[in-house]
Design a protein around this motif. Structure first.
Motif, PDB file in Angstrom:
ATOM      1  N   PHE A  37       0.928  -0.937   0.197  1.00 23.29           N
ATOM      2  CA  PHE A  37       0.184  -0.671   0.476  1.00 23.29           C
ATOM      3  C   PHE A  37       0.597   0.946   0.401  1.00 23.29           C
ATOM      4  O   PHE A  37       1.383   1.811   0.808  1.00 23.29           O
ATOM      5  CB  PHE A  37      -1.390  -0.177   1.081  1.00 23.29           C
ATOM      6  N   ARG A  77       2.714   5.193   0.107  1.00 23.55           N
ATOM      7  CA  ARG A  77       2.335   6.220   0.789  1.00 23.55           C
ATOM      8  C   ARG A  77       4.125   6.594   1.126  1.00 23.55           C
ATOM      9  O   ARG A  77       4.670   6.210   1.289  1.00 23.55           O
ATOM     10  CB  ARG A  77       2.178   5.698   2.041  1.00 23.55           C
ATOM     11  N   TYR A  90      -6.267   3.938  -3.546  1.00 23.01           N
ATOM     12  CA  TYR A  90      -5.096   4.693  -3.124  1.00 23.01           C
ATOM     13  C   TYR A  90      -5.563   5.795  -2.024  1.00 23.01           C
ATOM     14  O   TYR A  90      -4.670   7.301  -1.748  1.00 23.01           O
ATOM     15  CB  TYR A  90      -3.801   5.002  -3.750  1.00 23.01           C
TER      16      TYR A  90
END
Ligand SMILES: Cc1cc2nc3c(=O)[nH]c(=O)nc-3n(C[C@H](O)[C@H](O)[C@H](O)COP(=O)(O)OP(=O)(O)OC[C@H]3O[C@@H](n4cnc5c(N)ncnc54)[C@H](O)[C@@H]3O)c2cc1C
Length: 509
Positions: free
Chosen positions: A74, A76, A439
């Motif tokens: 994921f 970031r 996202y």
């Protein structure tokens, strides 16, 4: 001792630092875990290159569970500019109805009428800056690829959309707009206009703003229900305490709730299990995780169709309303210029995205250790309203692959597997298993009135239970808007930054 200490130099945090530091009486410290690049000549290419996302070089290394069947990375951003420094540069606003719904939940400062001036202030729209609902003098430059610069697949996508009966939408940020057209993007040529470039580059010259990069916030320091400072691990690996009159937490929708929980502010039972001393039992912290469930149709192209992984990954968009839905523009279809790995057969993808989400997930701590990433459970498509609209969206996408200019470029659809069939039941199984995040996590430190048990902060970002603590980033959104979230996060930074600048007393300053 600073007046204001901001945690996280991302989309919201950069805008807050820039706007608040326009007040010369505020001495401000901006803390960022990742590195800081003061000018473009020393910025690595993965950050400047807007043609594709940066996934690993400036990343937190998080994993998430989009559905109960899958775990995957994921991304970031871990750098000044935050996720705006690694993202796709789609510069889309939510629908006016999103912000009006936020207002209806007890946040009247966030209605469309109230947020529009901040959206206008943040942008320099190079195509429609003269319209009343646009700005032409803000720090974030936005433009759309003109027809002549569209890649063949994007030209074909728009032509197919027209043939399939979708409206033409030259400006996807027109508040009444719907249909297919060029994607508004915060890029100039290949250069990604991150929040670091748009906001921090000019603001860093001010003597009242200090930026400290490579500084990881371990937890907040709270005394007698007042936030007085933070504990950090500095770039030398030492633990240090820093103090300020007011702390603004802008670490994003994953890390802001994690920092609160590590500081003893969260669901008491969960914290006690991890032996974190409970400062305040706030069950809502980490709950209400809202995001866009998505799934792509992937197609191999015919020989002779050029697929280049260095092309801009996206140029066009279709915003539309699902048949039978009362939520306008609740679906998005996006043509992607390429898909898979470079060594795969040449292929592209067409992404389907549920923009108005009903389901919710949660963020939990895996450990009290500040260096251990939290657990992200999205529970995508467990709510049938989300699953059924994603199924419809996939069926709508499949029509693009069956006839018309885009279909003419396609050799074969490789996902979903045509052998399984494209009927609703089979696609329903697929979306419940394989849907993934756009996202765009939001909502995990929700704003709302004190009477709302799901609200952690009020509509000005002030924590209901701890003084001198403000939260301002994607986490305070009541739910994800019907758009990619970067512009809305910057808008949040613009508004809360402006309130800090103009009315510091509201924030204990
Ligand atoms: C790969 C990718 C593609 C995307 N594409 C788009 C797009 O095209 N368009 C769009 O609108 N949206 C897009 N998004 C989403 C959008 O970028 C985010 O919604 C937005 O940037 C979030 O802003 P934020 O301020 O809430 O958090 P962030 O921008 O993530 O900022 C949080 C900051 O806090 C820092 N931080 C976190 N924890 C700590 C700590 N403990 N100590 C110190 N600092 C800390 C982080 O390093 C980061 O800099 C994308 C996101 C990703 C990851």
């Amino acid at each position: 001792m600073y007046d204001l200490l901001i945690i996280g130099a991302g989309s919201s945090g950069s805008a807050i630092a820039a706007r608040a530091s326009e007040n010369p009486n505020l001495n401000i410290l901006l803390i960022e875990a990742g590195p800081d690049y003061a000018d473009t000549s020393t910025t690595p290419q993965d950050i400047t290159n807007s043609h594709n996302n940066s996934y690993t070089a400036h990343d937190w290394g998080l994993n998430y569970n989009p559905t109960q069947y899958r775990t995957s990375p994921f991304p970031r951003g871990r750098v000044t500019g935050g996720s705006s420094s690694v993202n796709t540069t789609i510069a889309l606003r939510g629908t006016p109805e999103d912000y009006d719904e936020w207002a209806d939940l007890g946040n009247d400062a966030w209605s469309w009428k109230e947020v529009l001036p901040a959206f206008n202030r943040l942008e320099r729209d190079l195509d429609y800056g003269d319209k009343a609902y646009h700005g032409d003098a803000g720090p974030v430059s936005i433009r759309r690829y003109p027809d002549a610069e569209l890649l063949p697949a994007h030209q074909a996508f728009l032509a197919s959309a027209g043939q399939l009966g979708y409206d033409d939408c030259p400006d996807a940020n027109d508040p009444t707009g719907s249909g297919a057209g060029p994607q508004p993007m915060n890029k100039l040529g290949r250069l990604r206009i991150s929040s670091a470039l748009a906001y921090l580059a000019p603001a860093r010259l001010r003597p009242n703003l200090t930026i400290r990069a490579k500084t990881h916030v371990r937890r907040l320091l709270i005394k007698n229900r007042v936030c007085i400072g933070i504990e950090v691990e500095n770039s030398a690996g030492q633990t240090e305490q820093l103090f300020a009159r007011t702390i603004v937490l802008s670490a994003g929708a994953i890390m802001s709730p994690a920092i609160l929980m590590r500081s003893g502010l969260g669901p008491a039972a969960q914290l006690s299990k991890l032996s974190i001393p409970v400062v305040e039992d706030i069950p809502a912290v980490g709950q209400n995780l809202s995001d866009h469930p998505a799934l792509s149709v992937v197609a191999n192209v015919k020989s002779g169709v050029n697929i280049n992984h260095d092309d801009p990954i996206i140029q066009t968009i279709l915003r539309y309303t699902c048949a039978g839905s009362n939520k306008r523009n609740d679906l998005q279809i996006e043509q992607l210029s390429f898909a898979g790995r470079r060594q795969d057969p040449p292929r592209f993808a067409i992404a389907g995205v549920v923009e108005y989400q009903y389901g919710r997930g949660e963020i939990r701590l895996a450990s009290a250790d500040p260096m251990v990433n939290p657990i992200i459970d999205n529970r995508f498509c467990e709510d049938s309203r989300d699953a059924s609209r994603l199924v419809t969206c996939l069926q709508d996408i499949l029509r693009f692959t069956q006839s018309g200019p885009l279909a003419d470029m396609i050799d074969s659809v490789v996902f979903p597997d045509p052998a399984r069939g494209f009927d609703a039941a089979s696609l329903d199984t697929l979306v419940r298993k394989f849907s993934a995040s756009g996202y765009h996590p939001c909502g995990t430190v929700k704003m709302g009135p004190k009477e709302d048990p799901g609200a952690v902060v009020d509509q000005f970002g002030c924590c209901h239970t701890i003084d001198n603590l403000v939260v301002a980033d994607a986490s305070i959104m009541p739910f994800v808007p019907r758009a990619n979230t970067n512009l809305t996060c910057i808008m949040i930074g613009e508004k809360i930054g402006e309130w800090l600048r103009q009315s510091p007393a509201r924030y204990g300053l």
